[in-house]
Design an enzyme around this catalytic site. Structure first.
Site, short mmCIF file in Angstrom:
data_model
loop_
_atom_site.label_atom_id
_atom_site.label_comp_id
_atom_site.label_asym_id
_atom_site.label_seq_id
_atom_site.Cartn_x
_atom_site.Cartn_y
_atom_site.Cartn_z
N HIS A 131 -10.22 0.37 -3.18
CA HIS A 131 -10.21 -0.88 -3.62
C HIS A 131 -10.21 -2.07 -2.59
CE1 HIS A 131 -5.99 -0.09 -3.52
NE2 HIS A 131 -5.91 -1.48 -3.69
N ASP A 166 -10.87 -5.59 -3.55
CA ASP A 166 -9.66 -6.27 -4.47
C ASP A 166 -8.75 -6.88 -3.48
OD1 ASP A 166 -11.01 -5.64 -6.45
OD2 ASP A 166 -9.65 -3.83 -6.81
N HIS A 174 0.75 -1.28 0.12
CA HIS A 174 0.04 0.01 0.21
C HIS A 174 0.91 1.36 -0.10
CE1 HIS A 174 -3.72 -2.28 1.73
NE2 HIS A 174 -3.55 -2.04 0.41
N ASP A 186 -3.85 -5.85 -8.24
CA ASP A 186 -4.30 -6.88 -7.47
C ASP A 186 -4.77 -8.14 -7.98
OD1 ASP A 186 -3.03 -5.19 -5.41
OD2 ASP A 186 -5.02 -4.29 -4.98
N ARG A 212 -7.76 -13.84 0.11
CA ARG A 212 -8.73 -15.02 0.15
C ARG A 212 -7.99 -16.09 -0.78
NH1 ARG A 212 -13.00 -12.72 0.05
NH2 ARG A 212 -13.34 -12.26 -2.17
N ASP A 250 -1.42 -1.77 4.81
CA ASP A 250 -1.62 -0.57 5.53
C ASP A 250 -2.92 -0.51 6.27
OD1 ASP A 250 -1.50 2.05 6.91
OD2 ASP A 250 -1.53 3.26 5.02
N GLY A 298 -2.16 -1.46 -8.42
CA GLY A 298 -3.32 -2.20 -7.70
C GLY A 298 -4.74 -1.85 -7.88
#
Length: 124
Positions: free
Chosen positions: A92, A95, A12, A65, A101, A85, A60
């Protein structure tokens, strides 16, 4: 012939300097990996370590991402280091959660902070 190890690096905005510092400290170990990174993170890592094999993907929020998530799902990434962060809102965020996941579903090693990344890179 040894199989090439592939790692994804994402950070981030407020963690990009930390990722560049981590890459510099871990340059010898990262040199053994093919690195995939989201746009600006990849640029920062390359600036700190120009000899590393870094493939830069989209930023990202612009799909990077998701590109890395697809690479995890197709077996093209063996580990993920994502300096998150938690104190800054992310537009987002869905995402980011999807990416984490996928790393869990496909059971690849994942580090979300520097302390874990240091240990992860040392053991792989």
């Amino acid at each position: 012939m040894a199989e090439v190890k592939r790692i994804a690096l994402i950070a981030h905005d407020e963690k990009k300097n930390a990722m560049a510092d981590f890459a510099k400290r871990s340059e010898f170990m990262l040199a053994k990996w093919q690195i995939f990174a989201t746009g600006t993170t990849g640029a920062r890592v390359l600036a700190a370590c120009p000899d590393l094999d870094v493939v830069r993907l989209k930023s990202g929020p612009l799909g990077g991402d998701q590109q890395i998530g697809a690479m995890i799902a197709t077996g093209e990434v063996d580990a993920l280091i994502f300096f998150v962060d938690p104190l800054t809102p992310m537009p987002h965020d869905v995402d980011v959660k999807a990416l984490m996941r996928l790393a869990i579903v496909y059971d690849i090693p994942m580090a979300l902070n520097e302390a874990t990344a240091e240990r992860l890179i040392a053991t792989l």
